[in-house]
Design a protein around this motif. Structure first.
Motif, short mmCIF file in Angstrom:
data_model
loop_
_atom_site.label_atom_id
_atom_site.label_comp_id
_atom_site.label_asym_id
_atom_site.label_seq_id
_atom_site.Cartn_x
_atom_site.Cartn_y
_atom_site.Cartn_z
N THR A 1 0.83 -1.21 0.00
CA THR A 1 0.00 0.00 0.00
C THR A 1 0.86 1.26 0.00
N ASP B 1 -6.25 -1.22 -4.31
CA ASP B 1 -5.54 -1.67 -3.13
C ASP B 1 -6.31 -2.76 -2.40
N ASP B 2 -5.89 -4.01 -2.61
CA ASP B 2 -6.47 -5.11 -1.83
C ASP B 2 -7.97 -5.28 -1.98
MG LIG Z 1 -2.07 -2.80 2.25
#
Ligand SMILES: [Mg+2]
Ligand SMILES: Nc1ncnc2c1ncn2[C@@H]1O[C@H](COP(=O)(O)OP(=O)(O)O)[C@@H](O)[C@H]1O
Length: 368
Positions: A37, A316-317
């Motif tokens: 991240t 992100d994820d």
């Molecule tokens: Mg992350």
């Protein structure tokens, strides 16, 4: 929009990172806390001028270092550009093409990015603050004028708030002339913010409706709309200002009692209906997530059409949070974007074309 190089020095967990991404899908895999991240954060920082995870620039500097550097090389419609951030413990400097910028607003529009993180999936349920951020992050990139208005509005709001609080603490009513002055400033700036947000939501609404139809196979009708804290007629700038100024004036007594400004666009919201019912209270979790995905994808579509080129997409994820159909919808919407996707494993991505996998571990990024 194409990022050709990312350089980090002493940024977050990184000592030094040189990352040359590919034009299509860049998958960054790694264990929790590996630093995935952090890379997306640095890219988004260059798009909007601040981190999406912290308000404090200091947090971005590696704990063992005195300063940090983020450099992004990119190509957009205007040609090759370079954005650089230099953080020190006592301040920061932003450079575009090697020239220091005087105002952070000059950055807006150089790198356009849409970020999608797990928090966005709860956009529907979250507080109004998150939904305002949803509008503002995109609007700041699309309209630098909006960014400046918002910055000035927030500064004026802070001043009015300080005046109200001082009144509470001292027991002496604030000077009405001073309140008039702040109300006038808030009216002028806030009125523009409200008009721009409404126009934006009108455009976004149609896109979100179409995307949601596609995802649900036409079964559900989504309607997203701007919910201003101060209602105003479908008129011109003058009408909006009249409405906002009256609301500020009429809530003065209450504001003095409570010590803050209770009315205005800093309390705006977005409403989201599914087949005429509020998704927030009536929707299942699946419907809420689909609605959130539709909203996010409509931002991507709007940015693409307004700028005449596809923004960079940062995922992100989020993939592991979506089911197979939603995953496919998301990835197919990114067909013409350069995309950065983080995940703890590349599972489920096997069939995606034009994918390059990078492994993130021990402060390094290596192509797999
Ligand atoms: Mg992350
Ligand atoms: N200023 C900092 N200095 C050093 N390490 C940091 C700093 N900020 C965050 N980190 C570290 O970065 C890691 C988290 O990185 P992150 O990119 O969120 O991981 P993930 O791969 O799970 O997305 C944590 O180990 C955290 O301690």
């Amino acid at each position: 929009m194409l990022i050709t190089g990312v350089r980090l020095f002493s940024y977050r967990s990184y000592d030094e990172l040189r990352f040359d991404p590919q034009p299509k899908l860049n998958v960054i895999v790694g264990a929790n806390a590996a630093g995935k991240t952090n890379i997306l954060e640095a890219i988004y920082l260059c798009a909007v001028g601040r981190s999406f995870r912290t308000r404090r620039d200091q947090d971005l500097i590696n704990m063992a270092a005195a300063g940090a550097y983020v450099g992004i090389d990119l190509e957009n419609k205007t040609g090759r550009r370079k954005i650089e951030f230099k953080f020190r413990r006592d301040g920061k400097q932003v450079l575009i093409d090697g020239q220091p910028v005087r105002r952070i607003g000059e950055l807006m529009g150089v790198l356009n990015a849409v970020l999608f993180s797990p928090e966005d999936l709860s956009l529907v349920k979250d507080s109004p603050e998150e939904r305002r951020r949803f509008m503002d992050m995109e609007l700041c990139q699309l309209r630098p004028a909006f960014f400046y208005r918002l910055q000035q509005y927030n500064a004026a709001l802070k001043q009015r708030g300080a005046l109200l609080r001082a009144g509470l603490e001292t027991g002496l009513a604030p000077d009405p002339g001073m309140l008039d002055m702040w109300d006038d400033q808030l009216t002028e700036l806030g009125g523009d913010i409200m008009l721009i947000r409404r126009e934006f939501m009108d455009e976004l609404s149609t896109l979100a409706r179409d995307i949601n139809r596609r995802i649900t196979g036409g079964r559900e009708e989504l309607f997203a709309f701007y919910k201003p804290n101060v209602a105003f007629p479908d008129g011109d700038r003058g009408d909006v200002r009249t409405a906002l100024n009256a609301a500020l004036y009429n809530s003065r007594q209450e504001d003095m009692r409570r010590g803050f400004t209770t009315r205005g666009p800093h309390r705006d919201d977005i409403g989201i209906l599914l087949d005429g019912h509020d998704v927030r209270t009536f929707g299942s979790q699946g419907q809420q997530r689909t609605a959130a995905l539709s909203m996010k994808l409509s931002e991507l579509a709007l940015m693409r059409s307004e700028k005449g080129e596809a923004p960079v997409l940062l995922l992100d994820d989020v993939l592991s949070e979506l089911d197979g159909d939603r995953q496919r919808e998301l990835l197919s919407s990114a067909f013409d974007c350069q995309c950065f996707l983080t995940a703890t494993s590349p599972d489920g991505l096997e069939e995606v074309p034009n994918m390059t996998v990078f492994e993130c571990a021990n402060g390094k990024l290596a192509r797999v």
